[in-house]
Write a protein that holds these residues in place. Structure first.
Motif, PDB file in Angstrom:
ATOM      1  N   GLY A  26       0.788  -1.228   0.000  1.00  0.00           N
ATOM      2  CA  GLY A  26       0.000   0.000   0.000  1.00  0.00           C
ATOM      3  C   GLY A  26       0.815   1.270   0.000  1.00  0.00           C
ATOM      4  N   GLU A  27       0.133   2.365   0.339  1.00  0.00           N
ATOM      5  CA  GLU A  27       0.651   3.735   0.370  1.00  0.00           C
ATOM      6  C   GLU A  27       1.147   4.143  -1.010  1.00  0.00           C
ATOM      7  N   SER A  28       2.309   4.793  -1.123  1.00  0.00           N
ATOM      8  CA  SER A  28       2.743   5.318  -2.418  1.00  0.00           C
ATOM      9  C   SER A  28       3.130   4.185  -3.368  1.00  0.00           C
ATOM     10  N   THR A  29       2.460   4.117  -4.532  1.00  0.00           N
ATOM     11  CA  THR A  29       2.718   3.035  -5.484  1.00  0.00           C
ATOM     12  C   THR A  29       2.644   3.575  -6.914  1.00  0.00           C
ATOM     13  N   ILE A  30       3.039   2.731  -7.852  1.00  0.00           N
ATOM     14  CA  ILE A  30       2.832   3.025  -9.283  1.00  0.00           C
ATOM     15  C   ILE A  30       1.839   2.017  -9.869  1.00  0.00           C
ATOM     16  N   ASN A  31       1.062   1.377  -8.986  1.00  0.00           N
ATOM     17  CA  ASN A  31      -0.023   0.480  -9.386  1.00  0.00           C
ATOM     18  C   ASN A  31       0.459  -0.673 -10.268  1.00  0.00           C
ATOM     19  N   LEU A  32       1.499  -1.349  -9.780  1.00  0.00           N
ATOM     20  CA  LEU A  32       1.980  -2.530 -10.493  1.00  0.00           C
ATOM     21  C   LEU A  32       0.959  -3.651 -10.390  1.00  0.00           C
ATOM     22  N   ARG A  33       0.939  -4.513 -11.416  1.00  0.00           N
ATOM     23  CA  ARG A  33       0.033  -5.659 -11.435  1.00  0.00           C
ATOM     24  C   ARG A  33       0.843  -6.948 -11.287  1.00  0.00           C
ATOM     25  N   ALA A  34       0.297  -7.891 -10.542  1.00  0.00           N
ATOM     26  CA  ALA A  34       0.969  -9.179 -10.363  1.00  0.00           C
ATOM     27  C   ALA A  34       1.197  -9.841 -11.718  1.00  0.00           C
ATOM     28  N   GLY A  35       2.410 -10.323 -11.946  1.00  0.00           N
ATOM     29  CA  GLY A  35       2.747 -10.974 -13.204  1.00  0.00           C
ATOM     30  C   GLY A  35       3.220 -10.030 -14.291  1.00  0.00           C
ATOM     31  N   GLU A  36       3.075  -8.725 -14.073  1.00  0.00           N
ATOM     32  CA  GLU A  36       3.528  -7.743 -15.062  1.00  0.00           C
ATOM     33  C   GLU A  36       5.056  -7.780 -15.164  1.00  0.00           C
ATOM     34  N   ARG A  37       5.560  -7.589 -16.377  1.00  0.00           N
ATOM     35  CA  ARG A  37       7.013  -7.578 -16.592  1.00  0.00           C
ATOM     36  C   ARG A  37       7.475  -6.146 -16.866  1.00  0.00           C
ATOM     37  N   MET A  38       8.520  -5.771 -16.160  1.00  0.00           N
ATOM     38  CA  MET A  38       9.006  -4.391 -16.259  1.00  0.00           C
ATOM     39  C   MET A  38      10.519  -4.386 -16.075  1.00  0.00           C
ATOM     40  N   THR A  39      11.193  -3.454 -16.729  1.00  0.00           N
ATOM     41  CA  THR A  39      12.650  -3.394 -16.611  1.00  0.00           C
ATOM     42  C   THR A  39      13.072  -2.862 -15.236  1.00  0.00           C
ATOM     43  N   VAL A  40      14.268  -3.245 -14.847  1.00  0.00           N
ATOM     44  CA  VAL A  40      14.841  -2.716 -13.608  1.00  0.00           C
ATOM     45  C   VAL A  40      14.922  -1.195 -13.680  1.00  0.00           C
ATOM     46  N   GLY A  41      15.281  -0.658 -14.855  1.00  0.00           N
ATOM     47  CA  GLY A  41      15.386   0.795 -15.004  1.00  0.00           C
ATOM     48  C   GLY A  41      14.090   1.514 -14.702  1.00  0.00           C
ATOM     49  N   ASP A  42      12.972   0.973 -15.174  1.00  0.00           N
ATOM     50  CA  ASP A  42      11.676   1.596 -14.900  1.00  0.00           C
ATOM     51  C   ASP A  42      11.311   1.489 -13.417  1.00  0.00           C
ATOM     52  N   LEU A  43      11.630   0.350 -12.818  1.00  0.00           N
ATOM     53  CA  LEU A  43      11.338   0.188 -11.388  1.00  0.00           C
ATOM     54  C   LEU A  43      12.202   1.114 -10.534  1.00  0.00           C
ATOM     55  N   LEU A  44      13.446   1.335 -10.968  1.00  0.00           N
ATOM     56  CA  LEU A  44      14.303   2.291 -10.256  1.00  0.00           C
ATOM     57  C   LEU A  44      13.686   3.679 -10.306  1.00  0.00           C
ATOM     58  N   LYS A  45      13.157   4.068 -11.457  1.00  0.00           N
ATOM     59  CA  LYS A  45      12.490   5.369 -11.564  1.00  0.00           C
ATOM     60  C   LYS A  45      11.266   5.425 -10.657  1.00  0.00           C
TER      61      LYS A  45
END
Length: 314
Positions: A26-45
């Motif tokens: 919870g709290e501050s998120t970017i609304n990720l979805r379970a099973g979604e694939r994303m680069t480390v670079g985007d997650l770092l941002k």
């Protein structure tokens, strides 16, 4: 710390599969979805720009292969290695938890180390960013773009910690960090941090604490030749408190044997503010001084002898 540990093990182009647990945080998120694939670079941002807890947890899960406790152990091992003696981590996302704490000094030191990473430095300067899934990120750092020279670094907020921020400002020849922890409101955090930074710039100035080409001492060379000047091997510029005096301590030869070569080390200078050494450098000969030949030495000693004898009759 989550970002630093991740960068020890992953590259920005690596792809992460978001686990269910990270998507549910919870709290501050970017609304990720379970099973979604994303680069480390985007997650770092997501973690650095928008303080997204789901992004931080997804990174930790990937690095530690689903073992959050193992990732937290990596964080604490790195904190110990870096000398963060008043810091202990319990979660990779920074949400409130027992035995999860840090200090203003440690937060500042960690920010300084993190900003050595070109990846971190590039991301924390962003006010907005676009990442996969059409997501547009917005920073919580309200001073970015408003306080001249501010480059980041990181904000944070939880119910227990209050409103927090560590900032770096580069301007006027200074590189300054300031940290505010536990502010009651976002506005108060911003006002106090700006006031702290303004105060810092009012009492510090970059100066040549060891000046290039300045003569700090001289050493006799004998044989009637003029003394050789001793200068610093290099000048040292450093930020200093304008309201505190500096003390120079010079240890150097008062006389030297010939020949002397330019750049030969003949002493040392230390500059202190209180007990703290602000700068130190070797003192070297500013010029060559050759050893005189036999005839020159004989004339010198003969002249000195006759001068002494003459003094007996005057």
């Amino acid at each position: 710390m989550t970002v630093l540990v991740t960068l020890h093990h992953r590259d920005p182009g690596d792809v992460v599969t978001v686990p269910r647990e990270a998507a549910a945080v919870g709290e501050s998120t970017i609304n990720l979805r379970a099973g979604e694939r994303m680069t480390v670079g985007d997650l770092l941002k997501g973690a650095l720009v928008q303080s997204a807890n789901d992004a931080a947890d997804a990174l930790a899960d990937d690095v530690a292969h689903g073992n959050t406790a193992a990732f937290v152990a990596m964080m604490n091992a790195e904190a110990h290695r870096l000398g963060l003696t008043h810091t202990h981590f319990a979660r990779p996302d920074g949400l409130d938890a027992p035995a999860h704490y840090s200090s203003a000094r440690d937060v500042t030191k960690l920010a300084q180390l993190a900003m050595r990473s070109s990846i971190v430095r590039r991301i924390v300067r962003l006010r907005t960013a676009e990442i996969a899934g059409g997501r547009r990120l917005h920073t919580w750092n309200d001073l970015l773009g408003l306080f001249r020279g501010l480059d980041g670094v990181k904000t944070g907020h939880t119910a227990a910690a209050g409103w927090c921020e560590v900032a770096e400002v580069r301007r006027d020849g200074l590189d300054m960090y300031a940290t505010i922890l536990g502010s009651p409101t976002r506005g108060q955090r911003n006002a106090d941090l700006a006031a702290l930074l303004r105060w810092g710039f009012s009492v510090e100035r970059p100066v040549w604490v060891i000046a290039p080409d300045r003569v700090y001492a001289s050493a006799a060379t004998g044989y009637g030749r003029r003394a050789v000047a001793l200068v610093a091997a290099r000048g040292v510029e450093s930020p200093i408190r304008v309201d505190r005096p500096l003390v120079e301590k010079v240890v150097a030869a008062t006389a030297v044997s010939l020949p002397v070569r330019r750049g030969e080390v003949l002493g040392e200078i230390r500059v202190l503010s209180g007990r703290r050494v602000v700068a130190h450098e070797q003192l070297v000969a500013a010029r060559d001084v050759s050893r005189p030949g036999v005839a020159t030495r004989v004339r010198f000693y003969a002249h000195r002898t006759f001068t002494h004898i003459g003094s007996w009759f005057t």
